[in-house]
Scaffold this motif. Structure first.
Motif, PDB file in Angstrom:
ATOM      1  N   ASP A  11       0.826  -1.209   0.000  1.00  0.00           N
ATOM      2  CA  ASP A  11       0.000   0.000   0.000  1.00  0.00           C
ATOM      3  C   ASP A  11       0.860   1.259   0.000  1.00  0.00           C
ATOM      4  OD1 ASP A  11      -2.217  -1.634   0.050  1.00  0.00           O
ATOM      5  OD2 ASP A  11      -2.651  -1.294   2.174  1.00  0.00           O
ATOM      6  N   SER A  12       1.909   1.297   0.807  1.00  0.00           N
ATOM      7  CA  SER A  12       2.743   2.494   0.864  1.00  0.00           C
ATOM      8  C   SER A  12       3.550   2.659  -0.421  1.00  0.00           C
ATOM      9  CB  SER A  12       3.656   2.471   2.090  1.00  0.00           C
ATOM     10  OG  SER A  12       4.536   1.376   2.046  1.00  0.00           O
ATOM     11  N   THR A  13       3.965   1.566  -1.038  1.00  0.00           N
ATOM     12  CA  THR A  13       4.674   1.648  -2.316  1.00  0.00           C
ATOM     13  C   THR A  13       3.740   2.150  -3.407  1.00  0.00           C
ATOM     14  OG1 THR A  13       6.148  -0.147  -1.666  1.00  0.00           O
ATOM     15  CG2 THR A  13       6.017   0.337  -4.017  1.00  0.00           C
ATOM     16  N   LEU A  14       2.520   1.657  -3.435  1.00  0.00           N
ATOM     17  CA  LEU A  14       1.536   2.109  -4.414  1.00  0.00           C
ATOM     18  C   LEU A  14       1.198   3.583  -4.203  1.00  0.00           C
ATOM     19  CD1 LEU A  14      -0.300   1.436  -6.783  1.00  0.00           C
ATOM     20  CD2 LEU A  14      -2.009   0.639  -5.144  1.00  0.00           C
ATOM     21  N   THR A  15       1.062   4.006  -2.961  1.00  0.00           N
ATOM     22  CA  THR A  15       0.808   5.420  -2.664  1.00  0.00           C
ATOM     23  C   THR A  15       1.952   6.283  -3.168  1.00  0.00           C
ATOM     24  OG1 THR A  15      -0.590   4.937  -0.757  1.00  0.00           O
ATOM     25  CG2 THR A  15       0.480   7.101  -0.800  1.00  0.00           C
ATOM     26  N   ALA A  16       3.175   5.867  -2.897  1.00  0.00           N
ATOM     27  CA  ALA A  16       4.344   6.627  -3.356  1.00  0.00           C
ATOM     28  C   ALA A  16       4.396   6.678  -4.878  1.00  0.00           C
ATOM     29  CB  ALA A  16       5.626   6.015  -2.789  1.00  0.00           C
ATOM     30  N   ALA A  17       4.125   5.558  -5.543  1.00  0.00           N
ATOM     31  CA  ALA A  17       4.167   5.508  -7.010  1.00  0.00           C
ATOM     32  C   ALA A  17       3.095   6.409  -7.624  1.00  0.00           C
ATOM     33  CB  ALA A  17       3.998   4.070  -7.493  1.00  0.00           C
ATOM     34  N   ARG A  18       1.880   6.339  -7.103  1.00  0.00           N
ATOM     35  CA  ARG A  18       0.802   7.195  -7.615  1.00  0.00           C
ATOM     36  C   ARG A  18       1.145   8.671  -7.439  1.00  0.00           C
ATOM     37  NH1 ARG A  18      -4.490   4.666  -4.687  1.00  0.00           N
ATOM     38  NH2 ARG A  18      -5.484   3.794  -6.536  1.00  0.00           N
ATOM     39  N   THR A  19       1.642   9.007  -6.265  1.00  0.00           N
ATOM     40  CA  THR A  19       1.967  10.401  -5.966  1.00  0.00           C
ATOM     41  C   THR A  19       3.088  10.897  -6.865  1.00  0.00           C
ATOM     42  OG1 THR A  19       1.245  10.056  -3.688  1.00  0.00           O
ATOM     43  CG2 THR A  19       2.606  12.003  -4.127  1.00  0.00           C
ATOM     44  N   LEU A  20       4.144  10.109  -7.004  1.00  0.00           N
ATOM     45  CA  LEU A  20       5.265  10.482  -7.870  1.00  0.00           C
ATOM     46  C   LEU A  20       4.800  10.658  -9.315  1.00  0.00           C
ATOM     47  CD1 LEU A  20       8.314  10.931  -8.256  1.00  0.00           C
ATOM     48  CD2 LEU A  20       8.520   8.456  -8.615  1.00  0.00           C
ATOM     49  N   LEU A  21       4.018   9.720  -9.814  1.00  0.00           N
ATOM     50  CA  LEU A  21       3.522   9.800 -11.183  1.00  0.00           C
ATOM     51  C   LEU A  21       2.672  11.052 -11.385  1.00  0.00           C
ATOM     52  CD1 LEU A  21       3.411   8.313 -13.919  1.00  0.00           C
ATOM     53  CD2 LEU A  21       1.370   7.127 -13.068  1.00  0.00           C
ATOM     54  N   ARG A  22       1.751  11.317 -10.455  1.00  0.00           N
ATOM     55  CA  ARG A  22       0.910  12.518 -10.549  1.00  0.00           C
ATOM     56  C   ARG A  22       1.724  13.791 -10.538  1.00  0.00           C
ATOM     57  NH1 ARG A  22      -1.666  11.918  -5.795  1.00  0.00           N
ATOM     58  NH2 ARG A  22      -1.349  14.144  -5.541  1.00  0.00           N
ATOM     59  N   LEU A  23       2.713  13.867  -9.626  1.00  0.00           N
ATOM     60  CA  LEU A  23       3.512  15.089  -9.503  1.00  0.00           C
ATOM     61  C   LEU A  23       4.340  15.343 -10.757  1.00  0.00           C
ATOM     62  CD1 LEU A  23       4.696  14.808  -5.787  1.00  0.00           C
ATOM     63  CD2 LEU A  23       3.079  16.482  -6.739  1.00  0.00           C
ATOM     64  N   VAL A  24       4.998  14.333 -11.268  1.00  0.00           N
ATOM     65  CA  VAL A  24       5.875  14.514 -12.428  1.00  0.00           C
ATOM     66  C   VAL A  24       5.062  14.798 -13.685  1.00  0.00           C
ATOM     67  CG1 VAL A  24       7.524  13.352 -13.950  1.00  0.00           C
ATOM     68  CG2 VAL A  24       7.778  13.179 -11.464  1.00  0.00           C
ATOM     69  N   ILE A  25       4.048  14.013 -13.935  1.00  0.00           N
ATOM     70  CA  ILE A  25       3.235  14.215 -15.147  1.00  0.00           C
ATOM     71  C   ILE A  25       2.465  15.529 -15.043  1.00  0.00           C
ATOM     72  CG2 ILE A  25       1.351  13.272 -16.551  1.00  0.00           C
ATOM     73  CD1 ILE A  25       4.141  11.836 -16.780  1.00  0.00           C
ATOM     74  N   GLY A  26       1.954  15.838 -13.885  1.00  0.00           N
ATOM     75  CA  GLY A  26       1.270  17.128 -13.688  1.00  0.00           C
ATOM     76  C   GLY A  26       2.197  18.294 -13.940  1.00  0.00           C
TER      77      GLY A  26
END
Length: 152
Positions: A11-26
């Motif tokens: 769960d924490s890895t998925l949270t980190a991955a989603r957040t990183l992806l959103r921040l960079v692509i955004g």
């Protein structure tokens, strides 16, 4: 049902991955929207879109610039993430089909590698959602829990 220590790590890895992806692509989308507004100007972007053969360039340019700037910021914040990400994926599909497909893969030749990567990442965000570290969770999780309680 109890969760295992491995589930917490997942769960924490998925949270980190989603957040990183959103921040960079955004960030990348916001930068491209900013460029269309403030470096090229909307008039310049309209002209460039017209030269590229984009239909209704005078309408498409400000719409795309606004979507990319505001949508990029929304992705970084995790606000209205799924619909914004879906619109950005469609934006990149349009860029691929209307402009970049004939250029081959590599961006140096006018190709589609960047729009394909941005489009795929946007589609992934639309499918995954914002995750826990987002305004979506903060603003809409309470509504979901209230509806779930009312339905029970």
């Amino acid at each position: 049902m109890t969760s295992s220590p491995n589930q917490h790590l997942h769960d924490s890895t998925l949270t980190a991955a989603r957040t990183l992806l959103r921040l960079v692509i955004g960030f990348l989308f916001a930068a491209h929207g900013w460029q269309k507004y403030f470096e090229w100007t909307i008039a310049g972007t309209q002209g460039a879109f017209a030269e590229m053969g984009i239909p209704a360039a005078s309408l498409a340019a400000p719409a795309v610039a606004t979507l990319e700037l505001a949508g990029g910021i929304a992705l970084m914040l995790g606000l209205l993430t799924r619909p914004v990400a879906a619109l950005l994926a469609l934006d990149m599909l349009g860029a691929l089909v209307l402009v970049h497909a004939t250029g081959g893969v590599f961006v140096a030749n006018g190709g589609y590698e960047l729009v394909l990567a941005l489009g795929a990442a946007s589609a992934a965000i639309a499918l995954l959602g914002a995750g826990p570290l987002s305004l979506d969770r903060l603003l809409f999780a309470r509504r979901r829990s209230v509806r779930a309680s009312a339905a029970a």
